[in-house]
Write a protein that holds these residues in place. Structure first.
Motif, mmCIF file in Angstrom:
data_model
loop_
_atom_site.group_PDB
_atom_site.id
_atom_site.type_symbol
_atom_site.label_atom_id
_atom_site.label_comp_id
_atom_site.label_asym_id
_atom_site.label_seq_id
_atom_site.Cartn_x
_atom_site.Cartn_y
_atom_site.Cartn_z
ATOM 1 N N LYS A 299 0.832 -1.206 0.000
ATOM 2 C CA LYS A 299 0.000 0.000 0.000
ATOM 3 C C LYS A 299 0.863 1.252 0.000
ATOM 4 O O LYS A 299 0.579 2.227 -0.716
ATOM 5 C CB LYS A 299 -0.914 -0.012 1.226
ATOM 6 C CG LYS A 299 -1.875 1.167 1.307
ATOM 7 C CD LYS A 299 -2.776 1.043 2.530
ATOM 8 C CE LYS A 299 -3.783 2.195 2.607
ATOM 9 N NZ LYS A 299 -4.669 2.071 3.807
ATOM 10 N N ASN A 300 1.941 1.231 0.766
ATOM 11 C CA ASN A 300 2.834 2.380 0.838
ATOM 12 C C ASN A 300 3.507 2.645 -0.508
ATOM 13 O O ASN A 300 3.669 3.799 -0.924
ATOM 14 C CB ASN A 300 3.897 2.140 1.918
ATOM 15 C CG ASN A 300 4.536 3.421 2.407
ATOM 16 O OD1 ASN A 300 3.842 4.364 2.777
ATOM 17 N ND2 ASN A 300 5.851 3.464 2.410
ATOM 18 N N THR A 301 3.896 1.577 -1.183
ATOM 19 C CA THR A 301 4.498 1.718 -2.518
ATOM 20 C C THR A 301 3.495 2.330 -3.490
ATOM 21 O O THR A 301 3.835 3.211 -4.293
ATOM 22 C CB THR A 301 4.975 0.347 -3.031
ATOM 23 O OG1 THR A 301 5.906 -0.213 -2.094
ATOM 24 C CG2 THR A 301 5.643 0.478 -4.392
ATOM 25 N N TYR A 302 2.264 1.863 -3.424
ATOM 26 C CA TYR A 302 1.196 2.423 -4.259
ATOM 27 C C TYR A 302 1.034 3.915 -3.982
ATOM 28 O O TYR A 302 0.967 4.730 -4.910
ATOM 29 C CB TYR A 302 -0.108 1.683 -4.001
ATOM 30 C CG TYR A 302 -1.343 2.408 -4.484
ATOM 31 C CD1 TYR A 302 -1.668 2.446 -5.842
ATOM 32 C CD2 TYR A 302 -2.175 3.080 -3.582
ATOM 33 C CE1 TYR A 302 -2.791 3.128 -6.288
ATOM 34 C CE2 TYR A 302 -3.304 3.752 -4.018
ATOM 35 C CZ TYR A 302 -3.615 3.778 -5.368
ATOM 36 O OH TYR A 302 -4.722 4.462 -5.809
ATOM 37 N N TYR A 303 0.958 4.292 -2.690
ATOM 38 C CA TYR A 303 0.827 5.702 -2.325
ATOM 39 C C TYR A 303 1.967 6.539 -2.909
ATOM 40 O O TYR A 303 1.747 7.630 -3.451
ATOM 41 C CB TYR A 303 0.823 5.846 -0.804
ATOM 42 C CG TYR A 303 -0.513 5.627 -0.134
ATOM 43 C CD1 TYR A 303 -1.634 5.207 -0.848
ATOM 44 C CD2 TYR A 303 -0.661 5.834 1.236
ATOM 45 C CE1 TYR A 303 -2.856 5.008 -0.227
ATOM 46 C CE2 TYR A 303 -1.886 5.640 1.879
ATOM 47 C CZ TYR A 303 -2.976 5.231 1.138
ATOM 48 O OH TYR A 303 -4.182 5.043 1.765
ATOM 49 N N ASP A 304 3.188 6.035 -2.774
ATOM 50 C CA ASP A 304 4.351 6.803 -3.238
ATOM 51 C C ASP A 304 4.371 6.950 -4.757
ATOM 52 O O ASP A 304 4.673 8.027 -5.288
ATOM 53 C CB ASP A 304 5.653 6.146 -2.748
ATOM 54 C CG ASP A 304 5.899 6.369 -1.263
ATOM 55 O OD1 ASP A 304 5.209 7.219 -0.668
ATOM 56 O OD2 ASP A 304 6.774 5.699 -0.694
ATOM 57 N N ILE A 305 4.050 5.874 -5.468
ATOM 58 C CA ILE A 305 4.054 5.935 -6.934
ATOM 59 C C ILE A 305 2.947 6.852 -7.442
ATOM 60 O O ILE A 305 3.178 7.708 -8.306
ATOM 61 C CB ILE A 305 3.899 4.515 -7.537
ATOM 62 C CG1 ILE A 305 5.151 3.682 -7.250
ATOM 63 C CG2 ILE A 305 3.646 4.595 -9.045
ATOM 64 C CD1 ILE A 305 5.028 2.227 -7.667
ATOM 65 N N VAL A 306 1.744 6.698 -6.894
ATOM 66 C CA VAL A 306 0.632 7.565 -7.300
ATOM 67 C C VAL A 306 0.949 9.023 -6.959
ATOM 68 O O VAL A 306 0.654 9.934 -7.745
ATOM 69 C CB VAL A 306 -0.676 7.114 -6.623
ATOM 70 C CG1 VAL A 306 -1.781 8.140 -6.840
ATOM 71 C CG2 VAL A 306 -1.116 5.767 -7.179
#
Length: 508
Positions: free
Chosen positions: A194-201
């Motif tokens: 989820k954190n990776t998704y947040y950072d990429i988005v």
């Protein structure tokens, strides 16, 4: 004897003896953001620098060495924007990014088109430094470009996906939580995902939505302005209104300095009635404030009733920042439309702070060693209280979930269990235990940048690389291609050898 404080003081004195001309841009119409900028601007003026401050809260009494350019109309504009804040916490991650960027675009456009700001931009003024807040207002980096001087930015929080790029500051998604995440650095697999998704988005939103919109605003307000991406990476230094006493350790480049807590103090004398209210609270005082942007008077009736019922059953006194009349309040409750929060939290009888968990109030609570009950509503508030819960000096109730049962339990747990206050005192010691005060460190680095003409030696070489070079995408592709060619070559050679043997055996 501590050598470092002496060195800092001597350097500061040398810098002040040749006062600089500084333009400070803190134009957002939110009092907490103004506080961060005004504290720095006034301290610089007090130290002999000639400061021009663009802000939405002009002072009634003139201050020596401080000239103000008022954008007070931003307060009215922002008041309209604030009406949607209670709904913001129900939005998705992308929805919150969109809401805040719309607000940032709105106020950036109005500030840059303000007649006095336009007059400044078209003047022959000269400055030695531009100091500005960085909060969805990238177009305002035009001031440093226009006056051809170094730029220092103040982040109203920790480093985030919105400012790490400016300094090539590493922020691994594996252990540095996104500023809108509701978990700490020790993440499960799904939290890391989820954190990776947040950072990429967040990165995609920054580069493909926010920056193009800010660039369009800049070109309209300043027709001869360069492309925004050509000037935003020229900042010399970033000061962050964060501190290690609140959050877990994370990487910081040499030109990023944490000064969280610098806005605290000096404390003023409390009004007589409030002083007596606090002094006579033998069982302790609970302080409740939703900050400067949110109003307790706007609480839905069910939530207001839940709060009042809980307070009525407490033996402690309660001080609540409530912006309207409250005829049904219990006898132990005192309401005020505005609370001198720092001074109140510093009082030894205060045993709990109930808050929306804005960063400044959270830092003030840590500074004075007061445990927290967080009622997060939007933006970084969820993350702030999660840190407090994980470190053991707070409890959390998300505002939409607030009811009489969970509120009463949390208040009584925090008041009756001494571990929360003990932990808060420990975090306070961490904040206070440093070689120099946060404000002195801020002044040192601001003056350092001026003395060293932008301090280019602090600049990361990573800023000279393209994104694929920085993240070694080209190296990875080369290695992958080389391995592929090698294996294809081996496969073809083996195929030829085995094919040759097969043909030979057929002939025999």
């Amino acid at each position: 004897m501590r050598v470092l404080p002496v060195i800092l003081i001597v350097c500061g004195v040398l810098a002040v003896s040749d006062g600089a001309k500084i333009l400070a841009v803190f134009s957002m119409g939110a009092h907490s953001h103004f506080t961060l900028g005004f504290k720095l601007a006034k301290e610089l003026a007090d130290r002999g620098h000639d400061v021009t401050l663009i802000n939405a809260y002009p002072q009634k009494t003139p201050i020596k060495n401080l000239k103000e350019i008022s954008v007070a109309e931003m307060r009215i504009i922002m008041d309209e924007q604030k009406k949607g804040l209670f709904d913001m916490g129900t939005m998705t991650y992308l929805g919150q990014l969109r809401w805040v960027s719309n607000m940032g675009n709105f106020y950036t456009d109005h500030v840059l088109k303000n007649k006095d700001v336009q007059k400044l931009l078209n003047s022959n003024e000269q400055f030695d430094l531009v100091l500005m807040e960085d909060f969805v207002n990238k177009a305002m980096t035009i001031f440093a470009h226009r006056f051809n001087c170094p730029l220092i930015i103040l982040a109203p929080g920790p480093t985030t996906v919105f400012n790490n790029d400016l300094f090539v500051n590493p922020s691994p998604s594996s252990y540095v939580p996104n500023f809108l995440a509701n978990f700490g650095s020790s993440m499960t697999f799904w939290q890391r995902l989820k954190n990776t998704y947040y950072d990429i988005v967040g990165q995609l939103f920054l580069h493909y939505v926010l920056l193009p919109e800010q660039d369009a605003i800049l070109k309209e307000a300043v027709p001869n302005a360069p492309d925004l991406k050509s000037i935003i990476y020229n900042a010399s230094l970033m000061l962050t209104a964060s501190h290690i006493s609140l959050r877990d350790a994370a990487p910081l480049q040499p030109n990023i300095k944490e000064i969280g807590g610098y806005h605290v103090g000096p404390l003023k004398q409390l009004p007589k009635d409030l002083q007596e209210f606090l002094d006579n609270a033998n069982e302790g005082v609970i302080v409740f404030s939703m900050g400067s942007n949110l109003k307790s008077a706007d609480f839905p009736k069910a939530k207001k009733d839940a709060v009042l019922k809980t307070f009525a059953n407490m033996k402690q006194k309660v001080l609540w920042k409530f912006e309207d009349d409250l005829p049904e309040k219990p006898d132990n409750l005192k309401i005020m439309s505005w609370i001198p929060q720092q001074e109140v939290l510093a009082h030894p009888n205060v045993i709990l702070f109930i808050t929306h968990v804005g960063l400044l109030g959270t830092i003030e609570a840590i500074y004075h060693g007061v445990p927290l009950l967080g009622l997060p509503v939007f933006w970084d508030q969820e993350k702030n209280i999660e840190e407090a819960v994980l470190k053991g000096f707070g409890l959390k109730i998300s505002f939409p979930e607030l009811n009489v049962d969970n509120f009463a339990w949390a208040v009584n747990e925090l008041v009756s269990n001494p571990k929360y206050r003990q932990t808060a005192k420990t975090r306070s010691k961490i904040m206070h235990d440093q070689p120099v005060k946060q404000m002195d460190e801020a002044m040192f680095w601001i003056e350092y940048v001026i003395r060293h003409k932008g301090a280019p030696h602090l600049r990361s070489p990573g800023l000279n690389l393209r994104w694929y070079q920085l993240h070694l995408v080209d190296v990875a592709l080369f290695v992958l291609s080389s391995i592929t060619v090698l294996f294809v070559g081996i496969f073809c050679a083996c195929k030829r050898v085995f094919s040759g043997k097969h043909e030979k055996s057929k002939k025999e």
